[in-house]
Scaffold this motif. Structure first.
Motif, mmCIF file in Angstrom:
data_model
loop_
_atom_site.group_PDB
_atom_site.id
_atom_site.type_symbol
_atom_site.label_atom_id
_atom_site.label_comp_id
_atom_site.label_asym_id
_atom_site.label_seq_id
_atom_site.Cartn_x
_atom_site.Cartn_y
_atom_site.Cartn_z
ATOM 1 N N ILE A 73 -16.046 38.317 -58.470
ATOM 2 C CA ILE A 73 -16.213 39.018 -59.590
ATOM 3 C C ILE A 73 -17.126 40.035 -59.605
ATOM 4 N N ASP A 74 -16.650 41.194 -60.222
ATOM 5 C CA ASP A 74 -17.407 42.311 -60.141
ATOM 6 C C ASP A 74 -18.577 42.080 -61.303
ATOM 7 N N ALA A 75 -19.549 42.333 -60.481
ATOM 8 C CA ALA A 75 -20.900 42.123 -61.635
ATOM 9 C C ALA A 75 -20.979 43.148 -62.756
ATOM 10 N N LEU A 76 -20.456 44.292 -62.591
ATOM 11 C CA LEU A 76 -20.531 45.180 -63.790
ATOM 12 C C LEU A 76 -19.482 44.928 -64.600
ATOM 13 N N THR A 77 -18.146 44.483 -64.535
ATOM 14 C CA THR A 77 -17.249 44.492 -65.355
ATOM 15 C C THR A 77 -16.788 42.921 -65.534
ATOM 16 N N ASN A 78 -17.219 41.856 -64.894
ATOM 17 C CA ASN A 78 -16.744 40.636 -65.047
ATOM 18 C C ASN A 78 -15.221 40.535 -64.559
ATOM 19 N N LYS A 79 -14.724 41.306 -63.972
ATOM 20 C CA LYS A 79 -13.124 41.484 -63.290
ATOM 21 C C LYS A 79 -13.339 40.733 -62.154
ATOM 22 N N ARG A 80 -12.048 40.180 -61.721
ATOM 23 C CA ARG A 80 -11.701 39.691 -60.607
ATOM 24 C C ARG A 80 -11.218 40.628 -59.530
ATOM 25 N N PHE A 81 -11.662 40.428 -58.138
ATOM 26 C CA PHE A 81 -11.046 41.409 -57.249
ATOM 27 C C PHE A 81 -11.192 40.629 -55.816
ATOM 28 N N THR A 82 -10.386 41.176 -54.996
ATOM 29 C CA THR A 82 -10.288 40.821 -53.491
ATOM 30 C C THR A 82 -9.971 41.727 -52.680
ATOM 31 N N PHE A 83 -9.791 41.555 -51.320
ATOM 32 C CA PHE A 83 -9.730 42.435 -50.359
ATOM 33 C C PHE A 83 -8.531 41.868 -49.239
ATOM 34 N N PHE A 84 -7.923 42.775 -48.582
ATOM 35 C CA PHE A 84 -7.165 42.343 -47.513
ATOM 36 C C PHE A 84 -7.255 43.592 -46.563
ATOM 37 N N LYS A 85 -6.667 43.489 -45.569
ATOM 38 C CA LYS A 85 -6.740 44.525 -44.438
ATOM 39 C C LYS A 85 -5.351 45.220 -44.157
ATOM 40 N N ASP A 86 -5.295 46.555 -43.955
ATOM 41 C CA ASP A 86 -3.998 47.036 -43.635
ATOM 42 C C ASP A 86 -3.680 46.888 -42.256
ATOM 43 N N PRO A 87 -2.713 47.244 -41.647
ATOM 44 C CA PRO A 87 -2.414 47.185 -40.215
ATOM 45 C C PRO A 87 -3.417 47.810 -39.204
ATOM 46 N N ASP A 88 -4.385 48.538 -39.608
ATOM 47 C CA ASP A 88 -5.335 49.308 -38.849
ATOM 48 C C ASP A 88 -6.638 48.592 -38.939
ATOM 49 N N GLY A 89 -6.593 47.716 -40.097
ATOM 50 C CA GLY A 89 -7.824 47.042 -40.147
ATOM 51 C C GLY A 89 -8.608 47.601 -41.312
ATOM 52 N N LEU A 90 -8.360 48.560 -42.050
ATOM 53 C CA LEU A 90 -9.086 49.013 -43.224
ATOM 54 C C LEU A 90 -8.695 48.261 -44.504
ATOM 55 N N PRO A 91 -9.814 47.980 -45.149
ATOM 56 C CA PRO A 91 -9.646 47.080 -46.452
ATOM 57 C C PRO A 91 -8.776 47.769 -47.583
ATOM 58 N N ILE A 92 -8.135 46.849 -48.239
ATOM 59 C CA ILE A 92 -7.224 47.299 -49.494
ATOM 60 C C ILE A 92 -7.738 46.533 -50.491
ATOM 61 N N GLU A 93 -8.022 47.071 -51.866
ATOM 62 C CA GLU A 93 -8.581 46.276 -52.868
ATOM 63 C C GLU A 93 -7.533 45.932 -53.771
#
Length: 97
Positions: A73-93
């Protein structure tokens, strides 16, 4: 500029900018980690995609073999979010609007 927020618990600023229908978030950190895969790392951190339903989006991508971090949960907006990694290991939100 959409907003400027000082986050005291992190001693950092968050700046929200709008450009051609897109939103860019800039963050400052007093001592960011050097590794690009950490959420508060220096430099280009990640791309984020706004979605209507984080549950639906995560389920669809998990069916394709994508592995996600736990939803937060984003503390500023109270919206939900998550991450996964692209094939190079970089995060995508994935960010629920």
């Amino acid at each position: 500029m959409l907003a400027e927020t000082y986050r005291q618990e992190r001693a950092s600023y968050k700046l929200d900018l709008a450009l051609a229908g897109a939103q860019i978030e800039l963050f400052s950190f007093p001592e960011p980690p050097a590794r690009v895969t950490d959420p508060e790392a220096a430099g280009l951190r990640h791309l984020a995609f706004a979605v209507d339903s984080i549950d639906k989006t995560v389920a669809e991508l998990q069916n394709k073999g994508i592995i996600f971090e736990p939803i937060r949960i984003d503390a500023l907006t109270n919206k939900r979010f998550t991450f996964f990694k692209d094939p190079d290991g970089l995060p995508i939100e994935i960010y629920e609007i």
